[in-house]
Design an enzyme around this catalytic site. Structure first.
Site, PDB file in Angstrom:
ATOM      1  N   CYS A  33      58.233  76.446  57.115  1.00  0.00           N
ATOM      2  CA  CYS A  33      56.425  75.898  56.129  1.00  0.00           C
ATOM      3  C   CYS A  33      55.810  76.416  57.177  1.00  0.00           C
ATOM      4  O   CYS A  33      55.008  76.822  56.417  1.00  0.00           O
ATOM      5  CB  CYS A  33      57.130  74.656  56.682  1.00  0.00           C
ATOM      6  SG  CYS A  33      57.503  73.195  55.519  1.00  0.00           S
ATOM      7  N   GLU A  80      54.963  69.505  52.727  1.00  0.00           N
ATOM      8  CA  GLU A  80      53.863  70.790  52.677  1.00  0.00           C
ATOM      9  C   GLU A  80      54.253  71.982  51.585  1.00  0.00           C
ATOM     10  O   GLU A  80      53.352  72.327  50.406  1.00  0.00           O
ATOM     11  CB  GLU A  80      53.841  71.915  53.699  1.00  0.00           C
ATOM     12  CG  GLU A  80      53.222  71.142  54.911  1.00  0.00           C
ATOM     13  CD  GLU A  80      54.756  71.124  55.867  1.00  0.00           C
ATOM     14  OE1 GLU A  80      55.706  69.978  55.300  1.00  0.00           O
ATOM     15  OE2 GLU A  80      54.948  71.050  57.600  1.00  0.00           O
ATOM     16  N   HIS A 101      60.236  69.603  51.596  1.00  0.00           N
ATOM     17  CA  HIS A 101      59.443  69.122  52.649  1.00  0.00           C
ATOM     18  C   HIS A 101      57.957  68.983  51.768  1.00  0.00           C
ATOM     19  O   HIS A 101      57.643  69.273  51.716  1.00  0.00           O
ATOM     20  CB  HIS A 101      59.144  70.427  53.715  1.00  0.00           C
ATOM     21  CG  HIS A 101      60.119  70.348  54.590  1.00  0.00           C
ATOM     22  ND1 HIS A 101      60.429  70.333  55.619  1.00  0.00           N
ATOM     23  CD2 HIS A 101      61.636  70.551  54.993  1.00  0.00           C
ATOM     24  CE1 HIS A 101      61.252  70.468  56.459  1.00  0.00           C
ATOM     25  NE2 HIS A 101      62.284  70.163  55.320  1.00  0.00           N
ATOM     26  N   CYS A 124      56.592  72.651  60.228  1.00  0.00           N
ATOM     27  CA  CYS A 124      57.857  72.938  61.386  1.00  0.00           C
ATOM     28  C   CYS A 124      58.440  74.418  61.168  1.00  0.00           C
ATOM     29  O   CYS A 124      57.613  75.377  60.471  1.00  0.00           O
ATOM     30  CB  CYS A 124      59.417  73.178  60.289  1.00  0.00           C
ATOM     31  SG  CYS A 124      59.572  73.572  58.624  1.00  0.00           S
TER      32      CYS A 124
END
Length: 1178
Positions: free
Chosen positions: A985, A861, A859, A915
């Protein structure tokens, strides 16, 4: 053999002489007639019947003192002899197929001798009469259907299937006959499937809507005692539906001409939809027929555009303007298949109802009447019935015989027949004043121009030209410029008068501008004429108008020249959208009573507020406020242009604010963060380019196709891309073109910076140096007014990513989530991106590695944070206490570790909400971007479900909540198919705000590093985001924070969102690829396959952000800092060796469980037990 024919009133001998000299008296051919008041008209009608049947050689005449009946066919029929009976014995029963119409008569069978010649009498009549009993006339199918329904009785109904079985007629023919009779008004169709059919009740004979002619109402019923005429005159061909098609065709032609008269041009499909049809092919044949008649013409090929010819338009204009009575029905039918047309019948007076009855049978030769144009405009007259052409009945005056024996004024109603009008009445009709006569009341040209000015300029000008009966044309004078940036110059010509031309980048805008100029001149002239000024002063030469367009416009039309046909509100919003500024309409006050309110509005653009205006409605007030703002902006643009060019005026606000001259910070962020296709089209439109997508190639099997798409913007083709669907191909092609375009054209000076060379892949190092290292290379703050701190963070992130991906790769295309970490050396520093990443996938369970060679979470981040760790390693390797002034580190308390300088801060940007718990809210909870210096958080705790820990879905998108039971993932369980769990995240950012960004390994050398701010581009809610990333753990007060040991704290970063654009939701999945970069990598991007956790490609190379490579960086740093006690440890042991960090992590996980948020799920311990060989000190 009978010696005569028995009619309804007597017996007549057969006439054997077939031709008579014209000099003979008419009285010589009179037949014995019975006595009685109606004997003569009845005998005359019988003579007509005998003549039409071929029994009489000569057409009967009637004196002026008597009354006549309407003829069978329209037109004047002269007296002439008939052909021999033996030649037409087979034709007489099929009369409609052998009739040939002439201008002065008709003819059946072989050519006829001239009327003035003499000849021997034909002897065929006796033969016909002798075999007359052998002939029979069968009923037409329509008559059979009507008879059968009549036998059922009134009110009884039946189906088509029953009728077909009883009458032994095919069902499709029965259906055709039933619907034809329904159209004629003789049958009634009931609801249901199949429909029930019945006769129309007699009471409905006079209840039809106006303009609809019921043929039955025009026929008188004969006595039941005389059935001979009904059977004798039967003609099966007379009831066919032939005339229905020409009638529909004429109606369609009329509708097409009326529609093309109102709109200048149209396509066939648009025509069909606007006249009540569905497909273009329904009107194509009609349009071709009209084209042959010279009424329409077409231009273009695919598809053609249809126009009315000038002559047809003039005829329609005259017809609409004069409001004259409808023309008489033509006296001759040009086609052999055309049936007679009768005028509309009216119900009889009450006194005549006893002598008139509606017929219940379909009479021979009966057809629906033709629909006359403007029938409703005929002056009303007395209601009367016309008898059928074949039958006896009371005649009426108005049909007189001329001297040559013709039947005069056939088929012309009395109220339209000028022959019988009073003296002088016909002249009064012909000399009726026209619609545009000065004697008729109508609005002045100035008033009409004022009304037209409120509409679209082109439509308003055409409407005014039609109002004044003038022709208006838009002539293309010149076309210049390249194909990607053309220029069109149009000129308005009204009745030969030329107006100043206008030039623009599209034909539509050029036409509108030319119409605005012409409208302004006409408005000034009309105003001057109404005010009584001399006419020569109101007309200005075209040269002056073209040289000074601003002076040629009246003050009242200044707003129109600004808005080019659009409303002021729309134009203002478009301009602000191009400039990247926000525009707000503020309601200042509301005064007055409810029936007469006053609303005061003003426009605010950024920090600038424009003068307020008042109006009786909100809509008008907003338009007036927008107009004042546009005028003020135009004055500012004109004054700035005067200062720069020595007094040169700009023609319009659009040119002074051209987007290719002034670009703002929001443009880059807006285009790169929207849907690729929409972003490219918007970018191209705002820059005056045309954009399109072309399918270059298609290959592969049907279950796995490959489409190659290429984007073209402004005549320039961009690199082709390959995708597995057409939609994805267009998106990838748009993304590639957009990235290349913005990367090439974007310059730092256009965004408000000092002179910086364009940011491309080759010049990235120099660009980053200018933006981060050199204190004099850029200003301390962004000079753009209206931009916020979060806008600057987002701009830097997207600008860096765009520069890195200028030379794109196909795997980078498509929708993506971007995250970046920006470093600021002091509060006044503009900042520089030190790490970025994209992605939205996690590794599959079968791709885990025991050697730390895969990246488990890709992801955006997480990837940007792993890149940030690599940036910290590179900075630590360069740290020297002698040159510590230029470093971002300083010695911490105690001198054993380093810490980040107090002036240095790090800021996280994410293009959408993280998320997990931070994204669990609906659109109604989204917050607007507000610039605020307050950093206090207001978390939202609405239900117990909020704040729960969540895990990502393996090989997918989205998160699911963790279970309450203890879950210990095992290596063998995951390998055998157990679901791989990765924390969301939002949960990981929460951990960073407690334990720091540096991680466990760097805690051996550094104090915790925390984020200063978090900026989102989409899906921002301050209450939900702050709860998810930090405030969850402080829900019950400071108990958790008090349990943390120094130097760990609960960090509450500043949160906000971008204000210069509003991202729309993008549909479709993100790609599996992930990009990572940090400042230590220069301009080298690394692309990963998120589902495998390795470098994208066939070699499956090891990623530089994997555990193994980061652990290798740690070993080098240990060797460089002489920490040999850490060189022999495994990856897991080295992390546990950071005692303070490990204690704080365990306390953090235990507290989450105690608060009811769930258990923190880690990866199997087996993947952390790998070793690396000791790294020598370089």
């Amino acid at each position: 053999m009978s010696q005569g024919f028995r009619g309804p009133t007597g017996v007549f001998p057969h006439q054997t002489q077939s031709y008579l000299d014209p000099s003979h008296e008419h009285s010589k051919w009179r037949y014995p007639q019975p006595q009685g008041p109606e004997s003569y008209p009845r005998s005359f009608q019988l003579q007509q019947i005998e003549f039409l049947k071929g029994r009489l050689p000569e057409a009967p005449l009637i004196g002026i003192q008597t009354q006549s009946l309407p003829p069978f066919l329209p037109g004047h029929w002269p007296r002439f002899p008939g052909p021999p009976a033996q030649d037409r014995q087979l034709e007489i029963w099929e009369f409609p197929r052998s009739v040939t119409l002439r201008n002065q008569g008709f003819h059946i069978g072989p050519p006829l001798p001239p009327p003035h010649s003499r000849g021997t009498p034909w002897r065929g009549a006796d033969g016909l009469c002798s075999h007359f009993r052998e002939l029979s006339i069968s009923q037409s199918p329509e008559q059979k259907v009507l008879n059968r329904l009549e036998e059922l009785g009134e009110g009884k109904a039946t189906t088509a299937h029953v009728l077909a079985r009883e009458l032994r007629i095919p069902k499709r023919d029965i259906n055709r006959i039933l619907y034809s009779l329904e159209k004629k008004g003789k049958l009634h169709r009931g609801r249901g499937k199949p429909p029930l059919w019945s006769l129309v009740p007699l009471s409905q004979a006079w209840t039809q809507p106006p303009g609809v002619v019921n043929p039955d109402s025009c026929i008188q019923e004969f006595p039941r005692g005389e059935p001979g005429l009904d059977s004798e005159d039967g003609d099966p061909a007379s009831d066919l539906e032939g005339p229905s098609e020409p009638l529909d065709m004429a109606e369609i032609k009329e509708k097409i001409c009326d529609y093309l008269f109102n709109v200048s041009n149209s396509s066939a499909l648009n025509l069909a939809k606007n006249i009540g049809l569905t497909k273009a092919r329904d009107v194509t044949s009609v349009l071709i027929d009209l084209e042959r008649q010279g009424d329409v013409y077409r231009q273009g090929a695919t598809p053609p555009i249809w126009y009315l010819t000038d002559k047809k338009r003039e005829r329609l204009q005259m017809k609409r303007s004069t409001h004259s009575a409808p023309a008489p029905t033509p006296t001759a039918v040009p086609e052999a298949t055309r049936s007679p047309s009768f005028p509309a019948c009216h119900p009889p007076p009450a006194g005549a109802s006893s002598s008139v009855a509606a017929s219940k049978r379909v009479e021979n030769g009966q057809e629906p009447a033709i629909k006359h144009e403007s029938r409703h405009e005929a002056r009303p007259g007395p209601m009367r019935l016309r008898p059928h052409a074949y039958h006896n009945g009371p005649s009426r005056a108005g049909y007189v015989a001329s001297e040559n024996g013709q039947w005069a004024t056939d088929d012309i109603p009395d109220n339209l027949n000028s022959i019988h009008t009073a003296p002088g009445e016909f002249r009064a009709i012909m000399e009726m004043p026209s619609f545009y006569s000065p004697t008729l009341p109508r609005c002045s040209p100035y008033k009409k121009l004022t009304e037209c000015q409120l509409k679209n300029p082109v439509s308003g000008l055409l409407e005014y030209a039609q109002f004044t009966s003038q022709t208006c044309d838009f002539n293309l004078i010149e076309q210049s410029g390249p194909s990607h940036e053309p220029r069109f110059k149009f000129q308005v010509v009204i009745n030969g008068r030329e107006f100043p031309p206008a030039e623009a980048g599209s034909k539509k805008v050029a036409k509108q501008d030319a119409a605005v100029k012409a409208m302004a001149i006409l408005l000034r002239e009309a105003k001057a004429k109404d005010s009584g000024q001399p006419e020569d002063l109101s007309h200005c030469p075209m040269e002056e108008d073209s040289e000074k367009p601003a002076e040629a416009q009246a003050p009242s039309s200044s707003a129109t020249s600004l808005f080019s046909g659009k409303s002021p509100v729309t134009t203002l919003l478009e301009c602000m959208h191009k400039l990247g500024n926000s525009c707000e309409f503020r309601l200042l006050s509301k005064e007055g009573p409810a029936h007469d309110p006053k609303f005061q509005y003003c426009v605010a653009v950024g920090a600038q507020t424009f003068p307020p205006v008042s109006a009786p409605s909100k809509k008008v007030a907003k338009q007036m406020a927008a107009e004042e703002a546009m005028k003020a902006l135009q004055e500012e643009a004109a004054s700035s242009a005067d200062d720069q060019s020595g007094g040169a005026n700009t023609d319009s606000l659009d040119e002074s604010m051209a987007p290719n001259k002034i670009r703002r910070i929001g443009e880059l962020v807006r285009y790169l963060n929207t849907n690729p296709v929409g972003g490219l089209l918007e970018y191209a439109r705002s820059h005056g380019f045309a954009a399109e997508f072309k399918l270059i190639d298609q290959s592969g099997p049907p279950h796995e196709p490959k489409f190659v798409y290429q984007a073209k913007v402004g005549g320039r083709w961009f690199p082709a891309v390959c995708a597995h669907s057409k939609k994805q191909g267009k998106q990838d092609a748009a993304d590639a073109a957009l990235r290349v375009l913005i990367g090439e054209s974007e310059k730092a000076e256009q965004l408000g910076f000092a002179e910086v060379t364009p940011v491309t892949g080759a010049s990235l190092r120099r660009t980053m140096l200018l933006l981060s290292r050199s204190p004099d290379a850029h200003p301390k703050t962004l000079p753009l007014s209206g931009s916020t701190f979060h806008d600057q963070i987002a701009m830097l992130s997207h600008r860096c990513f765009n520069a890195l991906t200028n030379s794109f790769q196909p795997s980078l295309l498509g929708r993506k989530i971007l995250a970046a970490i920006i470093m600021k050396r002091d509060p006044e520093d503009m900042g520089v991106v030190v790490s970025l990443g994209t992605g939205n996938r996690c590794v599959k369970g079968d791709s885990l590695s025991l050697k730390g060679e895969t990246v488990n979470d890709c992801h955006a981040e997480i990837i940007s944070r792993r890149g940030f760790i690599r940036f910290l390693y590179s900075e630590l390797m360069k740290y020297n206490h002698h040159t510590a002034k230029n470093s971002i580190f300083e010695l911490a308390r105690g001198g054993e570790k380093l810490q980040i300088k107090k002036t240095v801060s790090f800021h996280l940007y994410i293009s959408t909400a993280p998320c997990g718990d931070g994204a669990l809210f609906d659109k109604s909870c989204s917050d607007r971007a507000v610039e605020s210096t307050e950093s206090r958080h207001y978390p939202v705790f609405e239900n117990p479900k909020q704040g729960k820990l969540r895990t990502k879905v393996e090989n997918g998108e989205g998160t699911i909540p963790v279970e309450s039971s203890d879950i210990v993932p095992t290596w063998d369980g995951i390998r055998l198919g157990e679901r791989l769990r990765t924390m969301s995240c939002s949960d990981k950012i929460l951990r960073w705000n407690v334990l720091g960004l540096q991680g466990a390994l760097l805690t051996h050398f550094l104090q915790p590093v925390y984020l200063k701010s978090v900026t989102l581009g989409y899906l921002f809610s301050q209450g939900h985001l702050t709860r998810a990333i930090c405030c969850r753990v402080t829900r019950d007060g400071k108990a958790f924070e008090d349990g943390l040991r120094y130097p760990f704290i609960v960090n509450h970063p500043k949160v906000g969102r971008v204000s210069v654009y509003d991202s729309k939701r993008q549909s479709g999945k993100t790609k599996e690829t992930s990009v990572n970069w940090c400042m230590a990598d220069g301009y080298d991007l690394e692309i990963l396959d998120g589902t495998r956790g390795t470098v994208d490609g066939p070699g499956k190379e090891l990623s530089r952000v994997s555990k193994k490579n980061i652990f290798l960086q740690f070993k080098k740093l240990c060797s460089f800092r002489a920490r040999r006690d850490l060189l022999q440890l495994s990856y897991g042991e080295a992390k546990k060796a950071a005692r303070d960090y490990d204690l704080a992590k365990n306390y953090f996980k235990k507290s989450l469980r105690d608060m009811g948020y769930g258990n923190w799920i880690s990866k199997p311990q087996e993947e952390k037990n790998f070793y690396l060989c000791p790294v020598p000190n370089d």
